[in-house]
Design a protein around this motif. Structure first.
Motif, PDB file in Angstrom:
ATOM      1  N   LEU A 157       0.929  -1.265  -0.024  1.00 31.72           N
ATOM      2  CA  LEU A 157      -0.078  -0.176  -0.045  1.00 31.72           C
ATOM      3  C   LEU A 157       0.933   1.482   0.139  1.00 31.72           C
ATOM      4  CD1 LEU A 157      -2.874  -0.701   2.448  1.00 31.72           C
ATOM      5  CD2 LEU A 157      -3.084  -0.505  -0.008  1.00 31.72           C
ATOM      6  N   LEU A 158       1.802   1.392   0.817  1.00 32.74           N
ATOM      7  CA  LEU A 158       2.722   2.536   0.834  1.00 32.74           C
ATOM      8  C   LEU A 158       3.577   2.650  -0.222  1.00 32.74           C
ATOM      9  CD1 LEU A 158       3.790   2.449   4.689  1.00 32.74           C
ATOM     10  CD2 LEU A 158       2.989   4.387   3.519  1.00 32.74           C
ATOM     11  N   LYS A 159       4.077   1.578  -0.797  1.00 30.89           N
ATOM     12  CA  LYS A 159       4.936   1.638  -2.174  1.00 30.89           C
ATOM     13  C   LYS A 159       4.023   2.116  -3.321  1.00 30.89           C
ATOM     14  CE  LYS A 159       7.273  -1.547  -5.508  1.00 30.89           C
ATOM     15  NZ  LYS A 159       6.528  -0.975  -6.530  1.00 30.89           N
ATOM     16  N   SER A 160       2.713   1.640  -3.444  1.00 34.32           N
ATOM     17  CA  SER A 160       1.953   2.295  -4.297  1.00 34.32           C
ATOM     18  C   SER A 160       1.611   3.759  -4.151  1.00 34.32           C
ATOM     19  CB  SER A 160       0.531   1.393  -4.144  1.00 34.32           C
ATOM     20  OG  SER A 160      -0.454   2.056  -5.133  1.00 34.32           O
ATOM     21  N   SER A 161       1.356   4.247  -2.733  1.00 35.25           N
ATOM     22  CA  SER A 161       1.288   5.646  -2.612  1.00 35.25           C
ATOM     23  C   SER A 161       2.479   6.414  -2.880  1.00 35.25           C
ATOM     24  CB  SER A 161       0.897   5.781  -1.112  1.00 35.25           C
ATOM     25  OG  SER A 161       0.742   6.882  -0.773  1.00 35.25           O
ATOM     26  N   MET A 193       0.014  11.211   4.362  1.00 34.15           N
ATOM     27  CA  MET A 193      -0.729  11.001   5.744  1.00 34.15           C
ATOM     28  C   MET A 193      -2.118  10.210   5.660  1.00 34.15           C
ATOM     29  SD  MET A 193       0.838  12.458   8.299  1.00 34.15           S
ATOM     30  CE  MET A 193      -0.731  12.216   9.468  1.00 34.15           C
ATOM     31  N   PRO A 194      -2.886  10.322   4.410  1.00 35.62           N
ATOM     32  CA  PRO A 194      -3.934   9.404   4.625  1.00 35.62           C
ATOM     33  C   PRO A 194      -3.831   7.978   4.755  1.00 35.62           C
ATOM     34  CG  PRO A 194      -4.237  11.146   2.926  1.00 35.62           C
ATOM     35  CD  PRO A 194      -2.961  11.185   3.451  1.00 35.62           C
ATOM     36  N   ILE A 195      -2.867   7.471   4.034  1.00 42.29           N
ATOM     37  CA  ILE A 195      -2.254   6.047   3.912  1.00 42.29           C
ATOM     38  C   ILE A 195      -1.665   5.625   5.158  1.00 42.29           C
ATOM     39  CG2 ILE A 195      -0.227   6.526   2.802  1.00 42.29           C
ATOM     40  CD1 ILE A 195      -2.712   3.396   2.529  1.00 42.29           C
ATOM     41  N   LYS A 278     -11.257  10.485   9.128  1.00 41.86           N
ATOM     42  CA  LYS A 278     -10.941  11.242   7.865  1.00 41.86           C
ATOM     43  C   LYS A 278     -10.015  10.864   6.864  1.00 41.86           C
ATOM     44  CE  LYS A 278      -8.575  14.994  10.090  1.00 41.86           C
ATOM     45  NZ  LYS A 278      -8.505  16.455  10.085  1.00 41.86           N
ATOM     46  N   TYR A 279      -8.934  10.169   7.628  1.00 39.77           N
ATOM     47  CA  TYR A 279      -7.810   9.825   6.722  1.00 39.77           C
ATOM     48  C   TYR A 279      -8.038   8.303   6.409  1.00 39.77           C
ATOM     49  CZ  TYR A 279      -5.282  13.751   8.774  1.00 39.77           C
ATOM     50  OH  TYR A 279      -4.732  14.921   9.232  1.00 39.77           O
ATOM     51  N   PHE A 280      -8.861   7.612   7.067  1.00 42.47           N
ATOM     52  CA  PHE A 280      -9.061   6.249   6.837  1.00 42.47           C
ATOM     53  C   PHE A 280      -9.815   5.890   5.434  1.00 42.47           C
ATOM     54  CE2 PHE A 280     -11.426   2.022   7.161  1.00 42.47           C
ATOM     55  CZ  PHE A 280     -10.504   1.495   7.602  1.00 42.47           C
ATOM     56  N   GLY A 283      -7.134   6.801   2.690  1.00 36.75           N
ATOM     57  CA  GLY A 283      -6.351   5.705   2.589  1.00 36.75           C
ATOM     58  C   GLY A 283      -6.794   4.523   1.679  1.00 36.75           C
ATOM     59  N   LEU A 284      -7.736   4.250   1.973  1.00 38.60           N
ATOM     60  CA  LEU A 284      -8.278   2.963   1.391  1.00 38.60           C
ATOM     61  C   LEU A 284      -8.716   3.002  -0.286  1.00 38.60           C
ATOM     62  CD1 LEU A 284     -11.125   1.764   3.802  1.00 38.60           C
ATOM     63  CD2 LEU A 284      -8.986   0.817   3.444  1.00 38.60           C
ATOM     64  N   LEU A 285      -8.532   4.380  -0.540  1.00 37.92           N
ATOM     65  CA  LEU A 285      -8.684   4.668  -2.085  1.00 37.92           C
ATOM     66  C   LEU A 285      -7.088   4.875  -2.830  1.00 37.92           C
ATOM     67  CD1 LEU A 285     -11.241   7.298  -2.159  1.00 37.92           C
ATOM     68  CD2 LEU A 285     -11.626   5.076  -2.498  1.00 37.92           C
ATOM     69  N   VAL A 286      -6.162   4.455  -1.811  1.00 36.12           N
ATOM     70  CA  VAL A 286      -4.936   4.517  -2.728  1.00 36.12           C
ATOM     71  C   VAL A 286      -4.629   3.287  -3.501  1.00 36.12           C
ATOM     72  CG1 VAL A 286      -2.145   4.055  -2.285  1.00 36.12           C
ATOM     73  CG2 VAL A 286      -3.800   5.411  -0.541  1.00 36.12           C
TER      74      VAL A 286
END
Length: 291
Positions: A157-161, A193-195, A278-280, A283-286
């Protein structure tokens, strides 16, 4: 019945509203029933196991749980493991994801595929326990932190972001004189920050609910996590209520203690979730949209 701006409600709007309302009630009612059960006496629960309002609020189930000396230590143990483990897991995930998304080094694809391999094949329970024993981590909270900290899913997830962050931002910062560390800390990391909030929530919930490895690794009762201790207290409650007199067991009963344990365990996560909600969703849309 009309919406704002004079637009009439359509049939599908009504169907969607009714469906979502029923769905929300179906989710909320079991939790509400758990709260009521924890506040009921055994006699009332036997007569009315499902009710909307209890006739009398009884706190004996909570007193039974929180009256144990080890509950406070178990709370602190779970908080320590959750906070330390979440910080460790987030740090490892961020650094590995950033390295795989930016750096170029020999064997990069091979190492990433090796990490992906762990999503499908685990080393096994016995080898892991033997490794922890050889490292002298048995009866040590550090074992729980290390075992549950690294998640391939979080790294992906973070790599994609990181990969979706425009390269022009880094180039502009470097032109202004910023080095790689400054670019990472001041530009790239705040954009994630969101992810980061989403992964932190995943890690915190995972550590807070962890009990299996705690059961295998933590032998000292004063080091046990809250979930593991509550499990043993529920078992004790079942045995004690069978031995109690009728007058006492009217207030303390196994099901009431179980529901009280559920509420006590859920409460910290319920208090934290509104601050990251609000970040959750973001983050799921990454990965679903380009930044």
């Amino acid at each position: 019945m009309q919406k704002q701006h004079g637009k009439p409600l359509e049939t599908m709007d009504v169907v969607a509203f009714v469906s979502m309302t029923l769905f929300a009630l179906a989710i909320f009612f079991p939790f509400y029933n758990a709260v009521l059960t924890s506040l009921m006496s055994a006699k009332e629960y036997t007569q009315h196991p499902v009710t909307l309002f209890p006739r009398e609020i009884v706190l004996d189930s909570y007193r039974f749980l929180l009256g144990k000396d080890l509950v406070g230590k178990a709370y602190l143990s779970s908080i320590f493991i959750t906070v330390s483990g979440s910080a460790f897991g987030l740090t490892v995930s961020v650094l590995m994801a950033y390295g795989f998304s930016r750096a170029r080094f020999p064997g990069k694809k091979f190492l990433f595929r090796l990490i992906l391999f762990t999503m499908f094949f685990d080393v096994g329970l016995i080898p892991t326990y033997i490794l922890l024993k050889n490292l002298k981590l048995i009866d040590n909270r550090l074992a729980i932190i290390l075992l549950c900290g690294v998640s391939t899913f979080n790294i992906i997830l973070l790599k994609s972001s990181f990969e979706q962050t425009p390269a022009a931002l880094e180039e502009a910062a470097k032109i202004d004189g910023a080095n790689d560390i400054r670019v990472f800390w001041s530009i790239l990391l705040p954009l994630q920050m969101p992810i980061l909030a989403t992964i932190t929530l995943f890690l915190a919930v995972g550590y807070w609910n962890e009990w299996f490895w705690s059961m295998l690794v933590l032998n000292s009762r004063h080091k046990q996590t809250l979930q593991l201790l509550l499990r043993s207290l529920i078992t004790e409650a079942s045995a004690e209520t069978e031995m109690m007199s009728a007058a006492v067991s009217d207030n303390v009963f196994s099901q009431g203690v179980k529901m009280a344990a559920v509420i006590v365990t859920m409460l910290p996560i319920m208090l934290v979730y509104p601050f990251v909600q609000k970040y959750f969703v973001k983050g799921l849309l990454v990965g679903a949209i380009k930044m």
